[in-house]
Design a protein around this motif. Sequence first.
Motif, PDB file in Angstrom:
ATOM      1  N   GLY A 285      50.788  26.915  46.840  1.00  0.00           N
ATOM      2  CA  GLY A 285      51.294  26.202  47.992  1.00  0.00           C
ATOM      3  C   GLY A 285      52.603  26.851  48.372  1.00  0.00           C
ATOM      4  O   GLY A 285      53.144  27.663  47.622  1.00  0.00           O
ATOM      5  N   LEU A 286      53.135  26.507  49.527  1.00  0.00           N
ATOM      6  CA  LEU A 286      54.433  27.054  49.933  1.00  0.00           C
ATOM      7  C   LEU A 286      55.514  26.012  49.713  1.00  0.00           C
ATOM      8  O   LEU A 286      55.285  24.816  49.884  1.00  0.00           O
ATOM      9  N   ALA A 287      56.688  26.465  49.320  1.00  0.00           N
ATOM     10  CA  ALA A 287      57.797  25.562  48.988  1.00  0.00           C
ATOM     11  C   ALA A 287      58.534  25.151  50.257  1.00  0.00           C
ATOM     12  O   ALA A 287      58.960  25.998  51.038  1.00  0.00           O
ATOM     13  N   TYR A 288      58.693  23.850  50.443  1.00  0.00           N
ATOM     14  CA  TYR A 288      59.428  23.313  51.588  1.00  0.00           C
ATOM     15  C   TYR A 288      60.631  22.514  51.108  1.00  0.00           C
ATOM     16  O   TYR A 288      60.591  21.882  50.057  1.00  0.00           O
ATOM     17  N   GLY A 289      61.683  22.518  51.922  1.00  0.00           N
ATOM     18  CA  GLY A 289      62.826  21.652  51.654  1.00  0.00           C
ATOM     19  C   GLY A 289      63.583  21.986  50.392  1.00  0.00           C
ATOM     20  O   GLY A 289      64.256  21.128  49.821  1.00  0.00           O
ATOM     21  N   LEU A 290      63.478  23.233  49.936  1.00  0.00           N
ATOM     22  CA  LEU A 290      64.142  23.649  48.712  1.00  0.00           C
ATOM     23  C   LEU A 290      65.196  24.706  49.038  1.00  0.00           C
ATOM     24  O   LEU A 290      65.382  25.100  50.180  1.00  0.00           O
ATOM     25  N   ASP A 291      65.869  25.166  47.998  1.00  0.00           N
ATOM     26  CA  ASP A 291      66.843  26.235  48.164  1.00  0.00           C
ATOM     27  C   ASP A 291      66.183  27.418  48.881  1.00  0.00           C
ATOM     28  O   ASP A 291      65.053  27.801  48.551  1.00  0.00           O
ATOM     29  N   PRO A 292      66.859  28.010  49.869  1.00  0.00           N
ATOM     30  CA  PRO A 292      66.251  29.126  50.609  1.00  0.00           C
ATOM     31  C   PRO A 292      65.773  30.262  49.710  1.00  0.00           C
ATOM     32  O   PRO A 292      64.778  30.925  50.019  1.00  0.00           O
ATOM     33  N   ALA A 293      66.453  30.488  48.592  1.00  0.00           N
ATOM     34  CA  ALA A 293      66.025  31.548  47.681  1.00  0.00           C
ATOM     35  C   ALA A 293      64.673  31.225  47.054  1.00  0.00           C
ATOM     36  O   ALA A 293      63.848  32.117  46.834  1.00  0.00           O
ATOM     37  N   VAL A 294      64.442  29.936  46.768  1.00  0.00           N
ATOM     38  CA  VAL A 294      63.161  29.521  46.197  1.00  0.00           C
ATOM     39  C   VAL A 294      62.055  29.683  47.238  1.00  0.00           C
ATOM     40  O   VAL A 294      60.960  30.173  46.944  1.00  0.00           O
ATOM     41  N   VAL A 295      62.344  29.268  48.467  1.00  0.00           N
ATOM     42  CA  VAL A 295      61.366  29.405  49.545  1.00  0.00           C
ATOM     43  C   VAL A 295      61.003  30.879  49.739  1.00  0.00           C
ATOM     44  O   VAL A 295      59.829  31.243  49.865  1.00  0.00           O
ATOM     45  N   ARG A 296      62.015  31.722  49.735  1.00  0.00           N
ATOM     46  CA  ARG A 296      61.766  33.163  49.903  1.00  0.00           C
ATOM     47  C   ARG A 296      60.920  33.704  48.751  1.00  0.00           C
ATOM     48  O   ARG A 296      60.014  34.521  48.957  1.00  0.00           O
ATOM     49  N   HIS A 297      61.186  33.249  47.554  1.00  0.00           N
ATOM     50  CA  HIS A 297      60.409  33.682  46.396  1.00  0.00           C
ATOM     51  C   HIS A 297      58.933  33.358  46.591  1.00  0.00           C
ATOM     52  O   HIS A 297      58.056  34.195  46.315  1.00  0.00           O
ATOM     53  N   PHE A 298      58.635  32.159  47.080  1.00  0.00           N
ATOM     54  CA  PHE A 298      57.245  31.781  47.295  1.00  0.00           C
ATOM     55  C   PHE A 298      56.618  32.587  48.423  1.00  0.00           C
ATOM     56  O   PHE A 298      55.455  32.992  48.351  1.00  0.00           O
ATOM     57  N   GLU A 299      57.376  32.838  49.473  1.00  0.00           N
ATOM     58  CA  GLU A 299      56.858  33.655  50.563  1.00  0.00           C
ATOM     59  C   GLU A 299      56.540  35.068  50.073  1.00  0.00           C
ATOM     60  O   GLU A 299      55.514  35.660  50.423  1.00  0.00           O
ATOM     61  N   GLN A 300      57.423  35.608  49.236  1.00  0.00           N
ATOM     62  CA  GLN A 300      57.197  36.940  48.689  1.00  0.00           C
ATOM     63  C   GLN A 300      55.997  36.970  47.749  1.00  0.00           C
ATOM     64  O   GLN A 300      55.201  37.914  47.760  1.00  0.00           O
TER      65      GLN A 300
ATOM     66  N   HIS B  91      52.773  26.518  41.490  1.00  0.00           N
ATOM     67  CA  HIS B  91      53.501  25.764  42.512  1.00  0.00           C
ATOM     68  C   HIS B  91      54.735  25.144  41.873  1.00  0.00           C
ATOM     69  O   HIS B  91      54.885  25.116  40.642  1.00  0.00           O
ATOM     70  N   ILE B  92      55.612  24.650  42.731  1.00  0.00           N
ATOM     71  CA  ILE B  92      56.854  24.030  42.286  1.00  0.00           C
ATOM     72  C   ILE B  92      57.109  22.799  43.138  1.00  0.00           C
ATOM     73  O   ILE B  92      56.534  22.636  44.218  1.00  0.00           O
ATOM     74  N   ASN B  93      57.950  21.905  42.629  1.00  0.00           N
ATOM     75  CA  ASN B  93      58.330  20.675  43.337  1.00  0.00           C
ATOM     76  C   ASN B  93      57.157  19.719  43.496  1.00  0.00           C
ATOM     77  O   ASN B  93      57.071  18.966  44.472  1.00  0.00           O
TER      78      ASN B  93
ATOM     79  N   ALA C 164      51.369  26.097  31.900  1.00  0.00           N
ATOM     80  CA  ALA C 164      52.752  25.924  31.460  1.00  0.00           C
ATOM     81  C   ALA C 164      53.616  25.609  32.668  1.00  0.00           C
ATOM     82  O   ALA C 164      53.183  25.741  33.826  1.00  0.00           O
ATOM     83  N   ASP C 165      54.846  25.177  32.407  1.00  0.00           N
ATOM     84  CA  ASP C 165      55.827  25.079  33.477  1.00  0.00           C
ATOM     85  C   ASP C 165      56.454  26.456  33.696  1.00  0.00           C
ATOM     86  O   ASP C 165      56.131  27.426  33.004  1.00  0.00           O
ATOM     87  N   PHE C 166      57.369  26.557  34.651  1.00  0.00           N
ATOM     88  CA  PHE C 166      57.929  27.859  34.989  1.00  0.00           C
ATOM     89  C   PHE C 166      58.846  28.398  33.898  1.00  0.00           C
ATOM     90  O   PHE C 166      59.249  29.558  33.950  1.00  0.00           O
ATOM     91  N   GLN C 167      59.196  27.572  32.929  1.00  0.00           N
ATOM     92  CA  GLN C 167      59.981  28.037  31.780  1.00  0.00           C
ATOM     93  C   GLN C 167      59.086  28.430  30.603  1.00  0.00           C
ATOM     94  O   GLN C 167      59.575  28.807  29.538  1.00  0.00           O
ATOM     95  N   GLY C 168      57.795  28.318  30.793  1.00  0.00           N
ATOM     96  CA  GLY C 168      56.855  28.650  29.740  1.00  0.00           C
ATOM     97  C   GLY C 168      56.601  27.515  28.773  1.00  0.00           C
ATOM     98  O   GLY C 168      55.944  27.706  27.750  1.00  0.00           O
TER      99      GLY C 168
END
Length: 275
Positions: free
Chosen positions: A164-179, A214-216, A237-241
């Motif tokens: 999914g795409l990240a909405y309403g989060l830190d712009p760096a996180v959104v960019r990470h998902f777009e990338q 996905h996140i959030n 797992a979660d994003f921390q493993g």
Amino acid sequence: MKQPDWETLCRRVRDIAREAAAYIAAERQRFTADKIETKGTFNFVSYVDKGAERIIVEALGALLPEAGFVAEEGGGRTDAEADYQWIIDPLDGTTNFVHGLPPYAVSIALWDTRARETVVGVVHEVTLDECFYSWKGAEAAYLNGQPIRVSDVARVDDALVLTGLAYGLDPAVVRHFEQSFAYFNRHSHGSRRLGSAATDLVYVAAGRGDAFYHINLSPWDVAAGAFIVRQAGGRVADFQGGEDYTFGRSVVATAPGVWDEVFGLVAGETFNECE
């Protein structure tokens, strides 16, 4: 309390999910856009979400009266000290539903509070009338009575990746998902955004997709589907493993053969490969 028989309980939960799915399918035939409520940006609810949750909560309350509820629309008895918690999304993929676009699903999990694990998971995808499920101690996960298994794909180049795409989060996180979305479009069989995390997860369990991240997310988005992936032989797992993907708001779920590659990419800080 005495431990329930998980298989018998799962069978009953499947019936409840099927009843809620039938209600959702019937209401979709007469649903109109003026019946939508907005909970937040990109976050909708309708009387159908609430009606399906009432059906589920009433039936589960009778099935296991001592359990508490963690439900998206706030239904049921909240009891953080209860030995078991029902984690419910009555309609995962509401935006798809209001547009008449599949998939959307009913998701029900039973969470063991003391062991901190899901013990029953059911996801019923409404538009195809497909019920995915498993229970603690089962030797497999199932789809409409037939065993399912994650794929044996060994390389991301040969995988289909769901997200999914990240909405309403830190712009760096959104960019990470777009990338990441762009990266997998270039370096796999493709990226897909289906709009229902519960469905994404069970599609990985059934080998229709090979990875989901996905996140959030909320517990009701993840609890049943992630459990079914693990029961079908997948890794989660979660994003921390770690193991906190149900309540920790991030999840990676894959077939074992692509775990290292996918996790290393999506849980990192950048997607420089996309530049």
